[in-house]
Design a protein around this motif. Sequence first.
Motif, mmCIF file in Angstrom:
data_model
loop_
_atom_site.group_PDB
_atom_site.id
_atom_site.type_symbol
_atom_site.label_atom_id
_atom_site.label_comp_id
_atom_site.label_asym_id
_atom_site.label_seq_id
_atom_site.Cartn_x
_atom_site.Cartn_y
_atom_site.Cartn_z
ATOM 1 N N PRO A 1 0.778 -1.243 0.000
ATOM 2 C CA PRO A 1 0.000 0.000 0.000
ATOM 3 C C PRO A 1 0.805 1.287 0.000
ATOM 4 C CG PRO A 1 -0.895 -1.598 1.561
ATOM 5 C CD PRO A 1 0.436 -2.115 1.121
ATOM 6 N N TRP A 2 1.862 1.394 0.830
ATOM 7 C CA TRP A 2 2.526 2.681 1.039
ATOM 8 C C TRP A 2 3.997 2.607 0.643
ATOM 9 C CZ3 TRP A 2 -0.649 6.620 2.015
ATOM 10 C CH2 TRP A 2 -1.906 6.330 2.573
ATOM 11 N N PRO A 3 4.595 3.743 0.266
ATOM 12 C CA PRO A 3 5.957 3.737 -0.269
ATOM 13 C C PRO A 3 7.016 3.106 0.630
ATOM 14 C CG PRO A 3 4.902 5.824 -0.781
ATOM 15 C CD PRO A 3 3.955 5.080 0.122
ATOM 16 N N MET A 4 6.896 3.256 1.964
ATOM 17 C CA MET A 4 7.919 2.711 2.854
ATOM 18 C C MET A 4 7.548 1.348 3.425
ATOM 19 S SD MET A 4 9.160 6.128 4.951
ATOM 20 C CE MET A 4 10.073 5.121 6.122
ATOM 21 N N ASP A 5 6.462 0.739 2.926
ATOM 22 C CA ASP A 5 6.056 -0.574 3.427
ATOM 23 C C ASP A 5 7.119 -1.627 3.128
ATOM 24 O OD1 ASP A 5 3.741 0.436 4.426
ATOM 25 O OD2 ASP A 5 2.410 -0.459 2.941
ATOM 26 N N ALA A 6 7.205 -2.609 4.041
ATOM 27 C CA ALA A 6 8.248 -3.632 3.925
ATOM 28 C C ALA A 6 8.000 -4.618 2.802
ATOM 29 C CB ALA A 6 8.365 -4.385 5.253
ATOM 30 N N GLY A 7 6.765 -4.687 2.306
ATOM 31 C CA GLY A 7 6.465 -5.630 1.237
ATOM 32 C C GLY A 7 4.977 -5.782 1.068
ATOM 33 N N PRO A 8 4.539 -6.795 0.307
ATOM 34 C CA PRO A 8 3.109 -7.035 0.115
ATOM 35 C C PRO A 8 2.418 -7.348 1.440
ATOM 36 C CG PRO A 8 4.418 -8.256 -1.483
ATOM 37 C CD PRO A 8 5.366 -7.717 -0.462
ATOM 38 N N LEU A 9 1.197 -6.820 1.602
ATOM 39 C CA LEU A 9 0.491 -6.942 2.878
ATOM 40 C C LEU A 9 -0.951 -7.366 2.625
ATOM 41 C CD1 LEU A 9 0.796 -6.429 5.970
ATOM 42 C CD2 LEU A 9 -0.215 -4.183 5.564
ATOM 43 N N ILE A 10 -1.338 -8.517 3.180
ATOM 44 C CA ILE A 10 -2.726 -8.965 3.128
ATOM 45 C C ILE A 10 -3.492 -8.198 4.198
ATOM 46 C CG2 ILE A 10 -4.281 -10.937 3.388
ATOM 47 C CD1 ILE A 10 -1.975 -12.739 2.483
ATOM 48 N N THR A 11 -4.532 -7.453 3.781
ATOM 49 C CA THR A 11 -5.190 -6.514 4.694
ATOM 50 C C THR A 11 -6.612 -6.902 5.080
ATOM 51 O OG1 THR A 11 -5.743 -5.213 2.726
ATOM 52 C CG2 THR A 11 -3.819 -4.520 4.007
ATOM 53 N N TRP A 12 -7.239 -7.881 4.417
ATOM 54 C CA TRP A 12 -8.592 -8.302 4.797
ATOM 55 C C TRP A 12 -8.619 -9.809 5.062
ATOM 56 C CZ3 TRP A 12 -12.544 -7.222 7.336
ATOM 57 C CH2 TRP A 12 -13.352 -6.085 7.150
ATOM 58 N N PRO A 13 -7.642 -10.347 5.836
ATOM 59 C CA PRO A 13 -7.688 -11.778 6.122
ATOM 60 C C PRO A 13 -8.592 -12.063 7.325
ATOM 61 C CG PRO A 13 -5.738 -10.841 7.115
ATOM 62 C CD PRO A 13 -6.467 -9.698 6.433
ATOM 63 N N VAL A 14 -9.413 -13.082 7.221
ATOM 64 C CA VAL A 14 -10.141 -13.563 8.396
ATOM 65 C C VAL A 14 -9.348 -14.753 8.920
ATOM 66 C CG1 VAL A 14 -12.288 -14.558 9.269
ATOM 67 C CG2 VAL A 14 -12.357 -12.748 7.528
ATOM 68 N N VAL A 15 -8.648 -14.545 10.036
ATOM 69 C CA VAL A 15 -7.739 -15.551 10.588
ATOM 70 C C VAL A 15 -8.523 -16.433 11.564
ATOM 71 C CG1 VAL A 15 -5.590 -15.937 11.842
ATOM 72 C CG2 VAL A 15 -5.808 -13.958 10.302
ATOM 73 N N ILE A 16 -8.470 -17.737 11.319
ATOM 74 C CA ILE A 16 -9.272 -18.698 12.078
ATOM 75 C C ILE A 16 -8.348 -19.541 12.942
ATOM 76 C CG2 ILE A 16 -10.922 -20.615 11.884
ATOM 77 C CD1 ILE A 16 -11.435 -19.502 8.968
ATOM 78 N N THR A 17 -8.617 -19.543 14.258
ATOM 79 C CA THR A 17 -7.822 -20.334 15.200
ATOM 80 C C THR A 17 -8.747 -20.993 16.212
ATOM 81 O OG1 THR A 17 -7.517 -18.433 16.685
ATOM 82 C CG2 THR A 17 -5.827 -18.779 15.000
ATOM 83 N N ARG A 18 -8.203 -21.964 16.946
ATOM 84 C CA ARG A 18 -8.913 -22.573 18.068
ATOM 85 C C ARG A 18 -7.903 -22.855 19.170
ATOM 86 N NH1 ARG A 18 -8.007 -28.154 18.102
ATOM 87 N NH2 ARG A 18 -7.305 -29.045 16.105
ATOM 88 N N PRO A 19 -8.336 -22.930 20.419
ATOM 89 C CA PRO A 19 -7.383 -23.155 21.511
ATOM 90 C C PRO A 19 -6.910 -24.604 21.571
ATOM 91 C CG PRO A 19 -9.614 -23.072 22.372
ATOM 92 C CD PRO A 19 -9.705 -22.724 20.916
ATOM 93 N N GLN B 1 2.303 -23.234 25.143
ATOM 94 C CA GLN B 1 2.472 -23.857 26.461
ATOM 95 C C GLN B 1 2.495 -25.377 26.371
ATOM 96 O OE1 GLN B 1 -0.790 -22.099 28.586
ATOM 97 N NE2 GLN B 1 0.203 -20.085 28.725
ATOM 98 N N ALA B 2 1.815 -25.919 25.358
ATOM 99 C CA ALA B 2 1.811 -27.370 25.149
ATOM 100 C C ALA B 2 2.970 -27.821 24.258
ATOM 101 C CB ALA B 2 0.492 -27.803 24.525
ATOM 102 N N HIS B 3 3.802 -26.854 23.802
ATOM 103 C CA HIS B 3 4.953 -27.128 22.933
ATOM 104 C C HIS B 3 4.522 -27.819 21.641
ATOM 105 C CE1 HIS B 3 7.441 -25.966 26.328
ATOM 106 N NE2 HIS B 3 6.802 -26.846 27.083
ATOM 107 N N GLU B 4 3.410 -27.348 21.072
ATOM 108 C CA GLU B 4 2.900 -27.912 19.825
ATOM 109 C C GLU B 4 2.616 -26.794 18.828
ATOM 110 O OE1 GLU B 4 -0.409 -30.552 20.194
ATOM 111 O OE2 GLU B 4 0.303 -31.410 22.081
ATOM 112 N N PRO B 5 2.794 -27.075 17.531
ATOM 113 C CA PRO B 5 2.427 -26.076 16.519
ATOM 114 C C PRO B 5 0.916 -25.883 16.481
ATOM 115 C CG PRO B 5 3.014 -28.146 15.471
ATOM 116 C CD PRO B 5 3.343 -28.300 16.928
ATOM 117 N N MET B 6 0.482 -24.667 16.160
ATOM 118 C CA MET B 6 -0.941 -24.344 16.115
ATOM 119 C C MET B 6 -1.442 -24.331 14.681
ATOM 120 S SD MET B 6 -3.051 -21.043 17.627
ATOM 121 C CE MET B 6 -2.390 -19.825 16.506
#
Length: 498
Positions: free
Chosen positions: A151-169, A214-219
């Motif tokens: 988006p902007w001249p000093m941005d570090a690179g491509p940026l996904i701006t409308w992601p719906v990030v889905i996680t569970r505990p 805390q469980a030492h597992e990838p999410m």
Amino acid sequence: MRQLPPFADLRAFLTWLEGSGDLLTVPQPVDLRHEMTALQLATLRANGPALRFEQAHSSGAVAKMPVIANLFGTRARVAAGLGIVLADLPRLGEALAALRTPAPVDGLRDALSRWPMLRAALSARPQIVNRAAVQQGSDIADLTQIPVQTPWPMDAGPLITWPVVITRPHGSAPAQTARYNLGVYRAQVLGPDRLILRWLAHRGGAAHARTWAQAHEPMPVAIALGSDPATLLSAALPLPETVSELGFSGVLRGVRTTLVAAKTVPLLVPAQAEIILEGWVHPGDTAPEGPFGDHTGYYNAVEQFPVMRVSAITHRRDPLYLTTVTGRPPDEPSVIGEVFNDLALPVIRAQIPEIRDLWLPPAGCSYRIAVVQIDKRYPGQARRVMMALWGMLPQFSYTKLVIVVDTDIDPRNWDDIAWALSTRMDAGRDLMVLERTPMDYLDFAAPLEGLAGKLGVDATTKIGAETTRDWGQVMALDPAHEARAMEFVTKFLKKGTG
């Protein structure tokens, strides 16, 4: 409550917008680096339509999919995404207030008549399917083939701006969708199969990540790109923890949420999204994120955030990519924030009954300034309201300036506010200053990262022990005379200028 047709996916919403004359197709080539940002912001500030870029390109390479932008660039389109017209925002706000603190009811009939949305939100269950549109495409091999903006001249690179990030505990099962969290966190593309998830410590995704660490597992993580409007807005709404964003999106949509099992991670994902990114966040795997232009109008500092290693990309046939831009207001997030401000009013009034109206000026970066109108009845009431507001909702802990005014002041009119400050506020008496309180660490004015002061300004009429002087009388004309004057202006003066 819903007045508009159900929008099962982003395409249905775009078709409706096009039929309403609120979607513009841009056939000319547009550069994903910076040029698209300029077009988005200019269109938004002209109260213009949603945009469909047919020839988005980067370094001359034209993307294989259209880019959708400015989707929620007007208040009316945000309301439409919620399934309602602007006039019905107060009713939806009351339903949200009922989700947090249901009022007492008089018998079953009263409960059913007053709480249909509450009952629906708490009981909504997504529909699980075996086949899904989002898993039918086969053209995207890696992240570099998705037309992600820089988006902007000093941005570090491509940026996904409308992601719906889905996680569970950790400890939950993939089928327990009520425990899922949906959040919108920006995601920096690092390469073909790696991106950075910028979730702050108090957000749901970060809380889930801590349980896996805390469980030492990838999410397992999934990211839905190009979700339907109800899912997008539910992910951004400050819903109570007891209400599932997936379930509530079905209530807003008017159709149950449809989910399908992801291909490579133990998660269920939106079946009607345009693109799904699947992957894993490993404990301790971080990378420097940024700098990127932020909602403050400044570039944020470079900081370490978790890395997601992408294990699969699924998508629809001929997918669409949805993007937005964050910058100094007005921008799309600030427009959404204005609507959410109105939705939050009933929740706020339920906790602080003397509040009549509240405005978060968009130029104040959505939440850093609040102007509060109260029905003042006793000395010290304005200060009580300030403290109650700061402690009520997490987002208000970042509000650095609260101005309290009376009911005869329009809290959404800067001229009225300036008059109240000029005539009802004394700097030696009516300022309340707090030190070392929680603050958005992106606020560069804060002397300490994450800690800053707050200022409350009592611009109300002083009563009782608040003053030892007689207070002035506000001048006002006879309403009948004012009405006659308006008739005169309408009948004669406007005719004369015509």
